[in-house]
Enzyme design. Structure first.
Site, PDB file in Angstrom:
ATOM      1  N   TYR A 188       0.827  -1.215   0.000  1.00  0.00           N
ATOM      2  CA  TYR A 188       0.000   0.000   0.000  1.00  0.00           C
ATOM      3  C   TYR A 188       0.856   1.258   0.000  1.00  0.00           C
ATOM      4  O   TYR A 188       0.457   2.300  -0.533  1.00  0.00           O
ATOM      5  CB  TYR A 188      -0.985  -0.020   1.178  1.00  0.00           C
ATOM      6  CG  TYR A 188      -2.103  -1.009   0.944  1.00  0.00           C
ATOM      7  CD1 TYR A 188      -2.103  -2.266   1.547  1.00  0.00           C
ATOM      8  CD2 TYR A 188      -3.128  -0.722   0.032  1.00  0.00           C
ATOM      9  CE1 TYR A 188      -3.101  -3.198   1.288  1.00  0.00           C
ATOM     10  CE2 TYR A 188      -4.132  -1.648  -0.239  1.00  0.00           C
ATOM     11  CZ  TYR A 188      -4.110  -2.882   0.387  1.00  0.00           C
ATOM     12  OH  TYR A 188      -5.094  -3.809   0.108  1.00  0.00           O
ATOM     13  N   HIS A 244     -14.778   1.334   0.175  1.00  0.00           N
ATOM     14  CA  HIS A 244     -13.659   0.407   0.421  1.00  0.00           C
ATOM     15  C   HIS A 244     -12.504   1.092   1.139  1.00  0.00           C
ATOM     16  O   HIS A 244     -11.398   0.546   1.190  1.00  0.00           O
ATOM     17  CB  HIS A 244     -13.172  -0.187  -0.894  1.00  0.00           C
ATOM     18  CG  HIS A 244     -14.157  -1.147  -1.483  1.00  0.00           C
ATOM     19  ND1 HIS A 244     -14.061  -1.608  -2.776  1.00  0.00           N
ATOM     20  CD2 HIS A 244     -15.269  -1.731  -0.972  1.00  0.00           C
ATOM     21  CE1 HIS A 244     -15.070  -2.432  -3.033  1.00  0.00           C
ATOM     22  NE2 HIS A 244     -15.826  -2.513  -1.951  1.00  0.00           N
ATOM     23  N   CYS A 273      -6.068   3.043  13.398  1.00  0.00           N
ATOM     24  CA  CYS A 273      -5.444   2.383  14.551  1.00  0.00           C
ATOM     25  C   CYS A 273      -6.291   1.175  14.964  1.00  0.00           C
ATOM     26  O   CYS A 273      -7.498   1.293  15.187  1.00  0.00           O
ATOM     27  CB  CYS A 273      -5.343   3.360  15.721  1.00  0.00           C
ATOM     28  SG  CYS A 273      -4.615   2.615  17.198  1.00  0.00           S
ATOM     29  N   CYS A 298      -7.150   2.035  19.062  1.00  0.00           N
ATOM     30  CA  CYS A 298      -8.170   3.045  19.462  1.00  0.00           C
ATOM     31  C   CYS A 298      -9.136   3.351  18.320  1.00  0.00           C
ATOM     32  O   CYS A 298     -10.073   4.137  18.506  1.00  0.00           O
ATOM     33  CB  CYS A 298      -7.467   4.309  19.944  1.00  0.00           C
ATOM     34  SG  CYS A 298      -6.712   5.277  18.608  1.00  0.00           S
ATOM     35  N   GLY A 335     -16.884   2.466 -14.715  1.00  0.00           N
ATOM     36  CA  GLY A 335     -15.533   1.924 -14.548  1.00  0.00           C
ATOM     37  C   GLY A 335     -15.412   0.810 -13.538  1.00  0.00           C
ATOM     38  O   GLY A 335     -14.404   0.725 -12.825  1.00  0.00           O
ATOM     39  N   SER A 382     -16.054  -3.586 -12.938  1.00  0.00           N
ATOM     40  CA  SER A 382     -16.329  -4.866 -13.611  1.00  0.00           C
ATOM     41  C   SER A 382     -17.598  -5.510 -13.088  1.00  0.00           C
ATOM     42  O   SER A 382     -18.062  -6.521 -13.627  1.00  0.00           O
ATOM     43  CB  SER A 382     -15.143  -5.819 -13.400  1.00  0.00           C
ATOM     44  OG  SER A 382     -14.967  -6.064 -12.000  1.00  0.00           O
ATOM     45  N   LEU A 391     -15.304   0.748 -20.098  1.00  0.00           N
ATOM     46  CA  LEU A 391     -14.522   0.508 -21.325  1.00  0.00           C
ATOM     47  C   LEU A 391     -15.104  -0.672 -22.080  1.00  0.00           C
ATOM     48  O   LEU A 391     -15.275  -0.659 -23.287  1.00  0.00           O
ATOM     49  CB  LEU A 391     -13.056   0.245 -20.935  1.00  0.00           C
ATOM     50  CG  LEU A 391     -12.076   0.098 -22.098  1.00  0.00           C
ATOM     51  CD1 LEU A 391     -11.999   1.396 -22.883  1.00  0.00           C
ATOM     52  CD2 LEU A 391     -10.677  -0.270 -21.581  1.00  0.00           C
ATOM     53  N   ALA A 422     -13.139   6.203 -19.969  1.00  0.00           N
ATOM     54  CA  ALA A 422     -13.920   7.089 -19.090  1.00  0.00           C
ATOM     55  C   ALA A 422     -13.659   8.569 -19.378  1.00  0.00           C
ATOM     56  O   ALA A 422     -14.570   9.391 -19.296  1.00  0.00           O
ATOM     57  CB  ALA A 422     -13.581   6.778 -17.631  1.00  0.00           C
TER      58      ALA A 422
HETATM   59  N1  APR Z   1     -12.325   3.774 -18.826  1.00  0.00           N
HETATM   60  C1  APR Z   1     -13.450   3.163 -18.372  1.00  0.00           C
HETATM   61  N2  APR Z   1     -13.463   1.903 -17.863  1.00  0.00           N
HETATM   62  C2  APR Z   1     -12.286   1.255 -17.797  1.00  0.00           C
HETATM   63  C3  APR Z   1     -11.069   1.822 -18.247  1.00  0.00           C
HETATM   64  C4  APR Z   1     -11.121   3.138 -18.772  1.00  0.00           C
HETATM   65  N3  APR Z   1     -10.021   3.762 -19.224  1.00  0.00           N
HETATM   66  N4  APR Z   1     -10.082   0.905 -18.058  1.00  0.00           N
HETATM   67  C5  APR Z   1     -10.661  -0.174 -17.502  1.00  0.00           C
HETATM   68  N5  APR Z   1     -11.983   0.016 -17.370  1.00  0.00           N
HETATM   69  C6  APR Z   1     -12.988  -0.891 -16.815  1.00  0.00           C
HETATM   70  C7  APR Z   1     -12.734  -2.345 -17.129  1.00  0.00           C
HETATM   71  O1  APR Z   1     -13.385  -2.699 -18.353  1.00  0.00           O
HETATM   72  C8  APR Z   1     -13.369  -3.046 -15.923  1.00  0.00           C
HETATM   73  O2  APR Z   1     -14.735  -3.362 -16.191  1.00  0.00           O
HETATM   74  O3  APR Z   1     -12.933  -0.772 -15.417  1.00  0.00           O
HETATM   75  C9  APR Z   1     -13.311  -2.008 -14.818  1.00  0.00           C
HETATM   76  C10 APR Z   1     -12.302  -2.332 -13.749  1.00  0.00           C
HETATM   77  O4  APR Z   1     -12.728  -3.495 -13.107  1.00  0.00           O
HETATM   78  P1  APR Z   1     -11.870  -4.042 -11.848  1.00  0.00           P
HETATM   79  O5  APR Z   1     -10.428  -4.043 -12.211  1.00  0.00           O
HETATM   80  O6  APR Z   1     -12.518  -5.307 -11.409  1.00  0.00           O
HETATM   81  O7  APR Z   1     -12.045  -2.911 -10.746  1.00  0.00           O
HETATM   82  P2  APR Z   1     -13.292  -2.685  -9.820  1.00  0.00           P
HETATM   83  O8  APR Z   1     -14.557  -3.084 -10.487  1.00  0.00           O
HETATM   84  O9  APR Z   1     -13.196  -1.288  -9.297  1.00  0.00           O
HETATM   85  O10 APR Z   1     -13.001  -3.693  -8.601  1.00  0.00           O
HETATM   86  C11 APR Z   1     -13.901  -3.656  -7.507  1.00  0.00           C
HETATM   87  O11 APR Z   1     -12.444  -5.154  -6.295  1.00  0.00           O
HETATM   88  O12 APR Z   1     -10.337  -5.812  -5.618  1.00  0.00           O
HETATM   89  C12 APR Z   1     -11.465  -5.132  -5.253  1.00  0.00           C
HETATM   90  O13 APR Z   1     -11.478  -3.445  -3.656  1.00  0.00           O
HETATM   91  C13 APR Z   1     -11.140  -3.694  -4.973  1.00  0.00           C
HETATM   92  O14 APR Z   1     -12.558  -1.784  -5.260  1.00  0.00           O
HETATM   93  C14 APR Z   1     -12.046  -2.929  -5.924  1.00  0.00           C
HETATM   94  C15 APR Z   1     -13.134  -3.926  -6.242  1.00  0.00           C
END
Ligand code: APR
Length: 238
Positions: A52, A108, A116, A119, A175, A177, A202, A219
């Site tokens: 991180y 998230h 902490c 506390c 944005g 999945s 995307l 995006a």
């Molecule tokens: N513009 C728009 N969408 C995009 C772009 C872009 N430039 N690049 C990627 N994407 C899309 C992909 O097509 C995909 O559907 O963004 C999505 C990213 O999906 P993930 O990588 O699964 O991310 P996310 O959905 O935010 O994951 C959810 O999973 O691991 C945990 O806590 C983590 O918050 C995260 C959660």
């Protein structure tokens, strides 16, 4: 108009923050079970802090993109007309805030904060975080963890999120999945509430079939274009 907007890693991809499940995504390079679970942190806290700390440094060097800026513009356009934009993000970056969004629910958690375990104080934290650090609130050493919700933990602000969804006229997912719950279930909840749903992504998400409208493209192009359409409709109403 009351909008509920859910964002995921895709909205920050063009800011260089990386996504999780795309090809070469974060979880294809790192093991989430070791780096994003309470068990992983208990087993090797230094490894998790390093992971991180690197992402926090990346964030400090990143900037919001046109999609973040467009959502801030839309929040202003809606609130000036008595409307509302509830921005719920799965992202732990602060790019929405840096683009001007004023009310962001980080379900998230947040990368630029430490929590902490003794506390429970949450503190802004921009530098490297580690076991040698003391909690600024209770001074205990080694009790700080990233203020991030890991797999198996309960996301933040869920009551507020449920209330905001019930009040919304439209649910827009940007944005993400659609593969991680509870966020992935929000579109079904919106449909059950009779709320129009729209996906901006995307590529089609895992639950694309559940959306009334779908707009695909990067995006930084698709979100400003969508915001322009919404603002034009608001202006036409006066
Ligand atoms: N513009 C728009 N969408 C995009 C772009 C872009 N430039 N690049 C990627 N994407 C899309 C992909 O097509 C995909 O559907 O963004 C999505 C990213 O999906 P993930 O990588 O699964 O991310 P996310 O959905 O935010 O994951 C959810 O999973 O691991 C945990 O806590 C983590 O918050 C995260 C959660």
């Amino acid at each position: 108009m009351r909008l509920f907007v859910l964002t995921g890693a895709g909205i920050s991809a063009e800011s260089g923050m990386g996504t999780f499940r795309d090809t070469d995504g974060i979880w294809s390079q790192f093991d989430p079970m070791k780096l994003a679970t309470p068990e992983g942190f208990a087993q090797d806290p230094a490894l998790v802090h390093d992971f991180y700390n690197a992402r926090r440094q990346n964030l400090l060097e990143a900037s919001p993109n046109a999609a973040h800026t467009a959502l801030a513009r839309l929040e202003d356009a809606l609130t000036q007309r008595g409307g509302d934009l509830y921005l719920c993000t799965q992202n732990i970056d602060d790019l929405h805030e840096r683009a001007g969004s004023r009310h962001v629910a980080h379900m998230h958690g947040e990368l630029r904060k430490a929590r902490c375990m003794s506390c429970h104080a949450v503190t802004a934290w921009d530098g490297p975080l580690g076991l040698a650090d003391n909690c600024p609130s209770c001074q205990k050493q080694g009790s700080l963890r990233p203020h991030i919700v890991w797999f198996g933990e309960i996301p933040l602000y869920m009551d507020d999120i449920a209330h905001a969804l019930e009040e919304a006229d439209m649910f827009v997912s940007i944005g993400t999945s659609g593969s991680v719950y509870p966020a992935a279930g929000f579109v079904s909840e919106a449909r059950d509430l009779g709320i129009r749903t729209s996906e901006i992504n995307l590529d089609p998400s895992d639950n694309a079939y559940l959306f009334d409208e779908r707009h695909y493209g990067p995006a930084s192009d698709a979100v400003p274009a969508w915001v322009d359409r919404i603002v034009k409709a608001l202006e036409a109403r006066g």
